[in-house]
Design a protein around this motif. Structure first.
Motif, mmCIF file in Angstrom:
data_model
loop_
_atom_site.group_PDB
_atom_site.id
_atom_site.type_symbol
_atom_site.label_atom_id
_atom_site.label_comp_id
_atom_site.label_asym_id
_atom_site.label_seq_id
_atom_site.Cartn_x
_atom_site.Cartn_y
_atom_site.Cartn_z
ATOM 1 N N ILE A 1 0.873 -1.180 0.000
ATOM 2 C CA ILE A 1 0.000 0.000 0.000
ATOM 3 C C ILE A 1 0.903 1.221 0.000
ATOM 4 O O ILE A 1 1.704 1.414 0.918
ATOM 5 N N THR A 2 0.785 2.057 -1.026
ATOM 6 C CA THR A 2 1.620 3.260 -1.120
ATOM 7 C C THR A 2 0.898 4.508 -0.657
ATOM 8 O O THR A 2 1.536 5.502 -0.326
ATOM 9 N N ASP A 3 -0.432 4.499 -0.706
ATOM 10 C CA ASP A 3 -1.201 5.663 -0.259
ATOM 11 C C ASP A 3 -1.894 5.314 1.061
ATOM 12 O O ASP A 3 -3.118 5.196 1.135
ATOM 13 N N LEU A 4 -1.084 5.113 2.103
ATOM 14 C CA LEU A 4 -1.646 4.703 3.393
ATOM 15 C C LEU A 4 -2.538 5.783 3.973
ATOM 16 O O LEU A 4 -3.589 5.479 4.543
ATOM 17 N N ARG A 5 -2.135 6.988 3.821
ATOM 18 C CA ARG A 5 -2.910 8.072 4.439
ATOM 19 C C ARG A 5 -4.301 8.171 3.819
ATOM 20 O O ARG A 5 -5.301 8.370 4.506
ATOM 21 N N GLY A 6 -4.387 7.968 2.493
ATOM 22 C CA GLY A 6 -5.708 8.007 1.869
ATOM 23 C C GLY A 6 -6.579 6.865 2.342
ATOM 24 O O GLY A 6 -7.780 7.039 2.572
ATOM 25 N N LEU A 7 -5.990 5.671 2.500
ATOM 26 C CA LEU A 7 -6.780 4.546 3.011
ATOM 27 C C LEU A 7 -7.259 4.816 4.432
ATOM 28 O O LEU A 7 -8.385 4.474 4.794
ATOM 29 N N LYS B 1 -7.882 7.683 5.781
ATOM 30 C CA LYS B 1 -8.977 8.655 5.741
ATOM 31 C C LYS B 1 -10.306 7.982 5.392
ATOM 32 O O LYS B 1 -11.334 8.249 5.992
ATOM 33 N N ARG B 2 -10.231 7.082 4.342
ATOM 34 C CA ARG B 2 -11.464 6.396 3.991
ATOM 35 C C ARG B 2 -11.883 5.417 5.084
ATOM 36 O O ARG B 2 -13.068 5.166 5.296
ATOM 37 N N LEU B 3 -10.894 4.855 5.794
ATOM 38 C CA LEU B 3 -11.219 3.952 6.896
ATOM 39 C C LEU B 3 -11.953 4.702 7.995
ATOM 40 O O LEU B 3 -12.897 4.181 8.595
ATOM 41 N N LYS B 4 -11.507 5.912 8.254
ATOM 42 C CA LYS B 4 -12.184 6.711 9.276
ATOM 43 C C LYS B 4 -13.623 7.020 8.853
ATOM 44 O O LYS B 4 -14.540 7.004 9.674
ATOM 45 N N LYS B 5 -13.830 7.278 7.551
ATOM 46 C CA LYS B 5 -15.168 7.607 7.096
ATOM 47 C C LYS B 5 -16.099 6.410 7.222
ATOM 48 O O LYS B 5 -17.273 6.546 7.524
ATOM 49 N N THR B 6 -15.531 5.207 6.997
ATOM 50 C CA THR B 6 -16.383 4.021 7.095
ATOM 51 C C THR B 6 -16.775 3.737 8.527
ATOM 52 O O THR B 6 -17.797 3.092 8.778
ATOM 53 N N LYS B 7 -15.927 4.167 9.499
ATOM 54 C CA LYS B 7 -16.226 3.898 10.900
ATOM 55 C C LYS B 7 -17.293 4.831 11.454
ATOM 56 O O LYS B 7 -17.894 4.558 12.480
ATOM 57 N N LYS B 8 -17.463 5.967 10.810
ATOM 58 C CA LYS B 8 -18.456 6.913 11.313
ATOM 59 C C LYS B 8 -19.856 6.415 11.002
ATOM 60 O O LYS B 8 -20.088 5.694 10.051
ATOM 61 N N GLU B 9 -20.767 6.825 11.819
ATOM 62 C CA GLU B 9 -22.173 6.480 11.565
ATOM 63 C C GLU B 9 -22.708 7.351 10.465
ATOM 64 O O GLU B 9 -22.619 8.564 10.521
ATOM 65 N N GLU B 10 -23.165 6.716 9.480
ATOM 66 C CA GLU B 10 -23.702 7.458 8.361
ATOM 67 C C GLU B 10 -25.130 7.910 8.681
ATOM 68 O O GLU B 10 -25.900 7.190 9.302
ATOM 69 N N LYS B 11 -25.373 9.120 8.200
ATOM 70 C CA LYS B 11 -26.714 9.661 8.405
ATOM 71 C C LYS B 11 -27.694 8.887 7.529
ATOM 72 O O LYS B 11 -27.355 8.392 6.473
#
Length: 1281
Positions: A356-362, A364-374
């Motif tokens: 994985i070369t773009d760890l920071r982007g993953l 960020k998306r990992l954090k978004k998946t953990k949030k409760e979606e409205k």
């Protein structure tokens, strides 16, 4: 190579809940990514990036984490080296990511707004794998913005991509070199309506590049111009794509940058050419110009439209995407699930293990998946956060709508996906409330961010396309062969059309046009072909693919050598041709020739030939140096062929090296003689020196002969006169014999001459003679040096510094009455002899010089009175008196007139017979004797003679004497005659009024004087000189001139346009001189200020041009002669009004006058009398057109290159000056003028009379020193004759 991961992207590049770290109105950061594969190393850098948005929310900054790929070459400061890297700019939204590596400072950037400086973004350098080939639909969806996407919030991001491959990189190296560079930046439809900030006014750019639109495969040029009038040097310009990608490193086949400078307009022109554009070239570009503290930039857009026919876009980088063999066994795992269940401190390890070369982007998306979606109002079920599919497979995107009637749109990287009727790339299905999009035949270009919008809501996902490695199916087989054979290496891989790389000993094999290697592929098979193998082709060859490599050994050996004909020993005479020949098999093997171990190179004398099996060495003319051992070595073999060459040469002595005429060596006595004479011969000859019958040995003391390898040396330590003679050289060896002769001449200083003799002595001089020395020293006598001294002195003084060639000399500047002695030195080429014995002493004593100014004072019927002046030089002996002698003409008996010496300088000779002619001379007498006599140059007639009168008109009075009114007239006219003539003057035949003209007469001239001249004094004055019955007359023309009067009448003939024609009549009074011209002036009626229009105008009519329209003019004219302008001018009565153009003037037609004419003399030559010894001039004038050639002749013989004559020609006036004529210069002179139309000739007679006699000059009162000068000049003229 590890499995690639996706960049941090969302549909339409829209981050979810991504805001700036501060809530001070700063806009959120847009995402900009740059891909260049494969990078050698990933380096993280921080750089501020401009953000956009309306409602930012505070969020904690995210630390930077760097993921380093395993590549050997580092990249400094994120700059692009020969293998560029990919840099991605990401947002800071993950507060829980720990910073693991420091960030290097960012490179200098152009000025940014204040909002950009407050942001704290992070730059992550990544090495993502290259995308696979994509369909045209995918490219169109990725590059063409959707016309009507749903409305999104204000912080939506923009993304576009472009691919420009390096065209100067070989196709096989495209996978590891920079082949694709892209920068995501686009514009959403809702942003098109937003107002655009007006950039600051340009300070450097005078012409900015403008955006454009082209189709795929076309060319486009962007031009920027900078004015350089105020610039001391060339400004710096940079072209960017997106925000910071410098296009200077991307130049190649599809991108070219050009700079020109116009020296006349001082403008720099910068051009960017995009050649054969591709669909991914579209996007935003920027041009930046800097000069010292000045900066200017301009942004422009490029739109690339898709062509109607679809073309397959092949990306060869996929062949080199995975290089690690261990990736072949990598399990198909879900990285998302691993990251969700892992601790934060294990993120970096997981990224390294799975590539994985773009760890920071993953993260960020990992954090978004953990949030409760409205809870969505439009979607009952949204897309999954990410999908993964193998290359060539298909993927299904499924969403469940809450309202089935809502319009649904799908997007890829922010671009709307539209169905295509011909190609089934995207399939859209409806199943109840489910909406399904199927992507068939997935390629690397499908690896992107996808989104779907329903009304105002949108959901996003990521698609990862996994590429399978290319494996080796059949390995390369080892090959062993010989030179000049064909080699084929074959290998088979798992996929058709796969990109592979051939290597030799770890270095890539060149496959260019001029390369010896050829690469061929057919299906899954690949061949490397070498048509003509050489020994250098031996090595280990390998083939590299993404899924492995294979290698094999190739051995190329030489063929066995067979000697068909060996070299033979040769003996040759010097200068004869030499040939060596051998034959070997194989015949195509080259070889080298050696002489005594030294390599032989071909040149003009040596020729090396190789034809099939034959090898030849040919030498046109053999030399001694060609002797030796010769070896021929075939290239690549240890065997060699040998032969010996022996060059023989008969002996020879080279006397030319002496560089002396007739082999004669001249040496000064007492010096050392050494002769080195080159000798040649093989073997070395025996040398013998002989003088006569005597052999010179090498053991002699003063005279000896020595012999060396290449020369013989003859030495005489101290030369003597007896060494003069012929020396013989004898050379002998077994090849023959040679002889030579050298003459040695020993020279010395000459012997001293005998004592000189002094036969004659003068006042300050003497004459001396002597005999040459008996021995000249073996060298001719060049001259003599003479010295003298006073008898009582011991100091000798040299009299000549230049050699005296003769054996006589006259010493001068001695003191009278002082005894002197003289001596002589002889000089030759060697030096100066000893002095001779002194001469007998002698005393200089001189007579006086001759008397001067001997003239006749008076003559009667029986006496002649003579006068003279003392000698100029009397000397130490003084002057005792004078002796007067005469003789009758025709006899040589000189009679002494005075029995005793007379001390007076005047003496009367008496008792002469009447009417006889005598010659008279006078001598000065002193103790040294009589001086040289002074003799009267002409005989004297013992009779009182009457001299007829003769008027000598001065040259300036032969022409008209012109004076102005009021000036004084003073003319002197000399005349001759004896006794004193009577002089009378007449004017126009009437007597002259003495009250107006004063006349004064003397014995030799007459003076006419007018104190204040008037025009009435003009006229011809006749002068008459009378002696008894003889008379002579002369006429003098006097012209008194004055200013002319004005023209009589001036009128305006015609007025047209801006021109006025004037006409006038000449003045009544011309001032007694011809009118030379007119001056025309004009004056405006309003100001009446006069201005000169034309000066020195000769005609009586003129046209005045360039007058001002609307003005009214008066004109006046002055007449002009040699005295000047008239005192007043004549003015026109009427005025000329210049009106606007309304009338058409018809110009009359004139015919050009032919000015050509044959020569015609307007002033002929006149008969002239000249005085001997005084210059005379002949004048005439001729008129002709074209200019004639003038020829002067004397007695019908042309005068050419005679220094006594000078010819002048000026404005038609021809002059011939005769310098100091004599009576022989008299005759008929003619002047001929010749041109193309004819010729003309005039002639005159010139009479040269003899000079005055001494008596005549004395009678006229000429001073004695002038008379003496005249007599000397006459004497010199006679001597020259």
């Amino acid at each position: 190579m590890p499995e690639p991961t996706k960049k941090d992207e969302t549909p339409n590049a829209q981050p979810e809940e991504s805001i700036a770290p501060e809530s001070n109105g700063v806009l959120p950061l847009p995402e900009i990514s740059l891909q260049i594969s494969p990078p050698p190393e990933a380096v993280a850098e921080a750089e501020p990036v401009e953000t956009e948005g309306k409602e930012p929310e505070p969020v904690e900054p995210v630390p930077v984490e760097v993921v380093v790929a395993k590549e050997p070459e580092p990249v400094e400061n994120g700059s692009t080296d020969p293998e560029p890297v990919a840099v991605g700019v990401k947002e800071q939204v993950e507060p829980e990511v720990k910073e693991e590596a420091p960030c290097s400072p960012p490179p200098p950037a152009p000025p940014r707004p204040a909002e950009m400086e407050k942001a704290e973004p992070v730059i992550v350098v990544t090495t993502p794998p290259p995308p696979p080939p994509a369909d045209k639909d995918d490219d169109a969806a990725a590059s063409t913005p959707s016309p009507t996407p749903p409305a999104e919030d204000a912080n939506s991001l923009k993304k576009l991509s472009i691919e420009l491959p390096h065209d100067n990189v070989p196709l096989s190296a495209m996978g590891r070199k920079d082949s694709v560079w892209s920068l995501g930046e686009g514009q959403l439809p809702e942003d098109l309506d937003k107002p655009i900030d007006t950039p600051p006014l340009s300070t450097l750019l005078i012409e900015k590049p403008q955006g454009g639109s082209i189709t795929v495969g076309e060319d486009i040029t962007f031009v920027a111009k900078v004015e350089a009038k105020d610039l001391l040097r060339k400004p710096t310009i940079k072209w960017f794509k997106g925000k910071w990608m410098d296009l200077a490193s991307k130049t190649g086949k599809h991108l070219q940058l050009k700079e020109t400078f116009d020296r006349f307009t001082k403008i720099h022109t910068f051009e960017m050419h995009i050649i054969k554009a591709k669909d991914n070239y579209a996007g935003n570009y920027r041009c930046e110009v800097t000069y010292k503290d000045k900066f200017d930039s301009c942004a422009f857009d490029l739109e690339v439209k898709e062509v109607e026919q679809m073309s397959q876009n092949v990306d060869i980088r996929s062949a080199f995407k995975r290089r690690e063999p261990k990736q072949e066994e990598a399990p198909d795992v879900d990285v998302w699930e691993i990251l969700k269940s892992a601790r934060p401190d294990e993120y970096e390890k997981i990224a390294f293990n799975y590539g994985i070369t773009d760890l920071r982007g993953l993260l960020k998306r990992l954090k978004k998946t953990k949030k409760e979606e409205k809870k969505s109002e439009a979607f009952a079920k949204k897309l999954d956060p990410a999908y993964q599919v193998d290359k060539g497979g298909k993927i299904r995107f499924v969403v469940d709508l809450a309202d089935p009637t809502v319009e649904l749109k799908w997007y890829k990287n922010g671009q709307e996906i539209r169905p295509t009727p011909k190609y089934v790339k995207y399939i859209f299905e409806h199943k109840g409330t489910q909406r399904i999009m199927i992507v068939n035949n997935c390629v690397l270009n499908d690896d992107a961010a996808y989104s779907v919008s329903a009304g105002d809501e949108k959901c996003t996902t990521e698609l990862f396309v996994k590429e399978l490695p290319v494996k080796i199916v059949k390995d390369i087989e080892a090959v062993k062969t010989t030179v000049n054979e064909r080699i084929e290496l074959e290998c088979e891989v798992s996929e058709e059309g796969a990109q592979v790389k051939w290597m030799k000993n770890g270095v890539e094999v060149p496959t260019g046009v001029r390369s010896r290697y050829r690469v061929k592929s057919e299906g899954t098979k690949h061949w490397l072909i070498i048509d003509d193998a050489s020994k250098d082709d031996t090595g280990t060859y390998s083939l590299m693919a993404t899924g492995g490599n294979t290698e094999a050994r190739v051995q190329v050996d030489l063929k066995p050598l067979k000697i068909l004909q060996d070299l033979q020993n040769v003996t040759v005479m010097l200068g004869q041709p030499l040939k060596l020949h051998c034959e070997i098999n194989p015949g195509n093997v080259p070889g080298r020739w050696y002489r005594n171990g030294q390599l032989i190179q071909p040149n003009d004398r040596i020729n090396i030939l190789h034809r099939a099996k034959n090898h030849r060495l040919e030498i046109e003319s053999s030399s001694i140096h060609d002797s030796g051992d010769y070896t021929f070595v075939p290239e690549g073999y240890t065997q060699s062929l040998c032969a010996k060459i022996h060059v023989i040469d008969p002996p020879k002595v080279h006397l030319d090296s002496l560089n002396v005429p007739d082999n004669t060596v001249v040496i000064v006595a007492g010096t050392k003689l050494r002769l080195e004479i080159p000798i040649s011969g093989e073997p070395a000859p025996r040398v013998v020196w002989m003088k006569g019958e005597r052999v010179i040995l090498d053991s002699g003391n003063r005279v000896r002969a020595e012999t060396f390898a290449d020369q013989t040396c003859f030495t005489i330590e101290v030369t003597e006169r007896e060494d003069t003679g012929n020396y013989k050289i004898v050379l002998q060896n077994e090849a023959g014999e040679d002889t030579g002769s050298v003459r040695v001449k020993v020279v010395d200083i000459p012997d001293p001459p005998e004592a000189p003799l002094v036969p004659a002595v003068g006042g300050d001089w003497c004459s001396m003679t002597w005999d040459p020395p008996l021995y000249d020293g073996g060298s001719p006598i060049l001259g003599y040096f003479i010295e003298r001294k006073k008898k009582q002195s011991s100091r000798w003084m040299r009299l000549n510094f230049d050699l005296n060639k003769e054996a006589t000399f006259e010493p001068k500047k001695m003191i009278e009455g002082v005894p002197y002695e003289v001596r002589v030195f002889a000089v030759n080429a060697i030096g100066v002899s000893k002095p001779s014995e002194p001469s007998k002493a002698f005393v200089p004593l001189a007579v006086t010089s001759e008397p001067t100014m001997l003239v006749v004072d008076d003559v009667t019927d029986t006496t002649v009175t003579m006068k003279w002046r003392p000698p100029e030089t009397i000397g130490a002996a003084g002057l005792d008196g004078y002796l007067v002698e005469y003789c009758v003409e025709g006899t040589d008996d000189w009679i002494v007139a005075n029995k005793g010496l007379t001390e007076k300088t005047k003496y009367t000779i008496t008792g002469l017979p009447p009417e006889s002619k005598i010659l008279v001379r006078v001598r000065a007498i002193n103790a040294a004797g009589a001086s040289t006599p002074r003799t009267l140059q002409h005989s004297i007639l013992v009779k009182e003679v009457i001299e007829p009168p003769k008027i000598r008109i001065p040259r300036h009075l032969k022409q008209t004497c012109i004076r102005r009114v009021g000036e004084a007239v003073n003319l002197v006219v000399p005349f001759m005659g004896k006794p004193r003539p009577k002089v009378s003057w007449l004017k126009e035949g009437n007597a002259i009024d003495p009250t107006h003209v004063s006349i004064r007469n003397t014995e030799c001239d007459s003076i006419i004087f007018i104190r204040k001249a008037d025009r009435n004094h003009s006229g011809k004055y006749e002068m008459t000189v009378k002696v008894e019955n003889h008379e002579d007359t002369a006429i003098i023309d006097i012209q008194i001139v004055d200013l002319p009067g004005p023209p009589q009448y001036v009128k305006i003939e015609e007025v047209w346009g801006e021109n006025v024609a004037l006409d006038w009549t000449p003045p009544k009074d011309n001032g007694n001189a011809p009118i030379t011209g007119y001056t025309i002036q004009k004056a405006d009626k309003k100001t009446m200020e006069w201005y000169t229009c034309v000066e020195h105008y000769h005609r009586t009519c003129i046209t005045i041009s360039e007058l001002v329209v609307g003005n009214e003019y008066y004109f006046r004219i002055y007449s002009e002669n040699m005295c000047g302008l008239s005192e007043c001018a004549t003015q026109t009565k009427d005025s000329a009004l210049i009106v606007k153009e309304g009338m058409n003037l018809k110009n009359p037609e004139y015919t050009d006058h032919d000015f050509k004419e044959p020569p015609k003399f307007t002033q002929p030559l006149i008969n002239t009398f000249a005085i001997a010894g005084y210059n005379a001039t002949l004048n005439c004038s001729v008129r002709a057109n074209p200019r004639p050639k003038v020829i002067w002749m004397k007695n019908k013989i042309a005068i050419i290159d005679d220094p006594r004559y000078r010819m002048f020609s000026n404005q038609g006036v021809c002059s011939l000056e005769i310098r100091k004529p004599n009576p022989y210069d008299g005759g008929t002179y003619s002047c001929k003028a010749i041109n193309d139309l004819g010729e003309a000739q005039v002639e005159c007679k010139l009479e040269v009379k003899g000079g005055f006699t001494f008596y005549e000059l004395m009678q006229r009162g000429v001073p004695l020193h002038l008379i003496d000068k005249y007599m000397n000049e006459a004497k010199n003229v006679e001597a020259e004759k």
